[in-house]
Design an enzyme around this catalytic site. Structure first.
Site, PDB file in Angstrom:
ATOM      1  N   TYR A   1      -5.684   0.338   8.745  1.00 46.86           N
ATOM      2  CA  TYR A   1      -6.914   0.520   8.069  1.00 46.86           C
ATOM      3  C   TYR A   1      -8.234   0.037   8.582  1.00 46.86           C
ATOM      4  CZ  TYR A   1      -3.431   1.857   4.341  1.00 46.86           C
ATOM      5  OH  TYR A   1      -2.254   2.478   3.758  1.00 46.86           O
TER       6      TYR A   1
ATOM      7  N   ASP B   1       0.880  -1.338   0.041  1.00 46.69           N
ATOM      8  CA  ASP B   1       0.003  -0.023   0.145  1.00 46.69           C
ATOM      9  C   ASP B   1       0.841   1.116   0.082  1.00 46.69           C
ATOM     10  OD1 ASP B   1       0.717  -0.789   2.789  1.00 46.69           O
ATOM     11  OD2 ASP B   1      -0.480   1.024   3.163  1.00 46.69           O
TER      12      ASP B   1
ATOM     13  N   GLU C   1       5.517   9.769   3.079  1.00 48.70           N
ATOM     14  CA  GLU C   1       5.265   8.320   2.656  1.00 48.70           C
ATOM     15  C   GLU C   1       4.367   8.506   1.397  1.00 48.70           C
ATOM     16  OE1 GLU C   1       4.375   4.116   4.293  1.00 48.70           O
ATOM     17  OE2 GLU C   1       3.643   5.909   5.703  1.00 48.70           O
TER      18      GLU C   1
END
Length: 496
Positions: free
Chosen positions: A233, A79, A473
């Site tokens: 998440y 991800d 990031e």
């Protein structure tokens, strides 16, 4: 007095031009940015890499994923800067990549359309594996706690590749609903070039949506997987929007009256009017309203008018001149929402602006925001301002896309980018041995071309520091909607 006014105007002009003058390189080359935004996904690949892999500092990784449950779960995407495969944001990424192709594929350069479809398929092939068994969905691969305690290349990772599974009747409406949306949207994207694959995606999507609808609830409420998916998440905003989102995409893909009835009849019970100004991996409301509005604007389905009204309201919040404006902009003009990794909001909202502008244009309509009439052109200008900001037209003159222009973040928070490539350092670099690269003051040795970092905060400040992961990031779901936005401006660079 007149001279002072002229001087003030000149000063204002200089201030507006300052970011343009200070940025190095041709950062307004939207076609180049589009190419790189898609290339980025090759740097996030998990699994066995093909011979035509262009991000050649990457190698094979995660080749045993799924073996603990006797299922092949290789493939898919990491991800962000870690080595975990989180299906919830991966499915959202896939939906947005497919939506980008659906709306703007016809104006993409043919080579980039092919690359975009390859990027989608790398994910959909994996997502099909995660729902290959009846009444079961694999929602994640990799123990995030152990993974985040290591700074190692995906090619070397030796942390537990735990598989997180949800079996009926346990709930997973959010992940399953988003997976259904991804497969349905991708089926539309692939229909012209690969109708057989498109049919497989659509058939699977209907089955996965049934699983999501019958087993209602958030996947993060399952105690057996909660510690693995939270706080990374977790679904904090509820699962209801993913059910409507999945149904809306199935309606778009099938034109089935059953899905039309679903989004009509469940609008209130599933909270379609809640949080209408959010759109991202967790909250689908604004995107849902824009997607469904197409049928209203096409003049085919007036019964969905309430969705269009919510889409209108969302757009009006973005218009500074509107009385309902409440989206915050940074001093440099960037859309800002609190919570970190701000560019995920800027890219998703930009995408929606451009899609809605197209819908309005094709129906020869404008948007009424109280006393302000908003044309499709005005929506595109707001979107272009965000794109240009991200590509370098900002107070720091920095491109927030890695490898684009001559001035971009050099020390991004990304394991594979930070540690020497296996091509240069074939020996294994263990979990604790990667820390020296994380703590290094040197630029990352591997350029993750096309990656868009989390970006600056509400003050336009950005320090090139891999330790500040909220800013440094990159994530797949920042890039995915930007592909569509760049495709539009590559074909229409002179929107003013």
């Amino acid at each position: 007095m007149k001279n002072k006014i002229i001087s003030s105007k000149l000063l204002l002009l200089l201030l507006l031009l300052l970011p343009l003058m200070s940025c190095h390189g041709s950062y307004l080359d939207y076609t180049d940015a589009l190419t790189k935004s898609i290339l980025f996904f090759e740097g996030q690949r998990s699994g066995y890499l093909p011979q035509d892999q262009r991000m050649n500092w990457r190698g094979h990784s995660g080749l045993s994923d799924g073996w603990t449950v006797n299922v092949d779960l290789t493939g898919g995407y990491y991800d962000a800067g870690d080595n975990v495969k989180f299906n919830f944001p991966m499915a959202f990424t896939t939906t947005l990549l497919a939506w980008s192709v659906i709306e703007f594929g016809e104006i993409m350069p043919p080579a980039e359309l092919r690359n975009a479809l390859v990027a989608i398929r790398w994910s959909t092939d994996y997502l099909l594996k995660t729902v290959s068994q009846p009444d079961r969905i694999f929602v994640q691969v990799g123990d995030p706690v152990l993974d985040h305690n290591c700074w190692e290349r995906p090619e070397d990772m030796d942390t537990a590749r735990t598989v997180y599974t949800v079996d009926a009747p346990n709930p997973a409406s959010d992940v399953a609903g988003e997976t259904a949306a991804a497969l349905a949207a991708a089926s539309i994207a692939f229909r012209p070039s690969d109708p057989g694959y498109a049919e497989t995606l659509l058939r699977t999507s209907t089955r996965v949506f049934d699983f999501a609808d019958k087993n209602r609830g958030a996947y993060s409420d399952n105690l057996n997987i909660r510690d693995g998916v939270c706080p990374y998440y977790c679904d904090f905003d509820g699962y209801q929007d993913e059910l409507l989102w999945g149904a809306a995409w199935l309606r778009r893909a099938t034109q089935g009256d059953n899905y039309l009835s679903y989004i009509q009849e469940n609008r209130q019970t599933l909270g379609a009017d809640d949080n209408i100004d959010e759109f991202g991996w967790e909250n689908k409301h604004a995107g849902l309203n824009v997607l469904v509005s197409k049928e209203v604007l096409d003049g085919t389905t007036y019964s969905l008018q309430s969705y269009k009204s919510s889409a209108d309201s969302f757009m009006c919040t973005l218009i500074p001149e509107s009385s309902s404006s409440h989206i915050q902009y940074s001093p440099g003009g960037l859309i800002y929402k609190p919570g970190g990794s701000n560019l995920q909001h800027a890219t998703t909202i930009t995408f929606l602006l451009l899609v809605y502008a197209n819908y309005l244009d094709k129906s020869s309509q404008i948007l009424n925001c109280g006393t302000v009439s908003v044309s499709p052109s005005m929506l595109r200008k707001i979107g272009k301002r965000q794109v240009d900001y991200i590509l370098g037209e900002n107070p720091k003159g920095i491109s927030y896309m890695v490898g684009y222009s001559n001035y971009y973040p050099q020390k991004i928070h990304h394991r594979g980018s930070t540690i020497p490539s296996i091509n240069d350092h074939p020996q294994v670099i263990g979990c604790n041995e990667g820390s020296i690269y994380f703590n290094s003051s040197q630029p990352n040795p591997n350029v993750l071309v096309g990656a868009i970092v989390g970006g600056p905060g509400d003050d336009d400040v950005y320090d090139d520091n891999r330790d500040e992961f909220r800013k440094s990031e990159p994530t797949t779901y920042i890039n995915a909607p930007f592909v569509g936005a760049l495709a539009y401006f590559a074909a229409n660079p002179n929107v003013n």
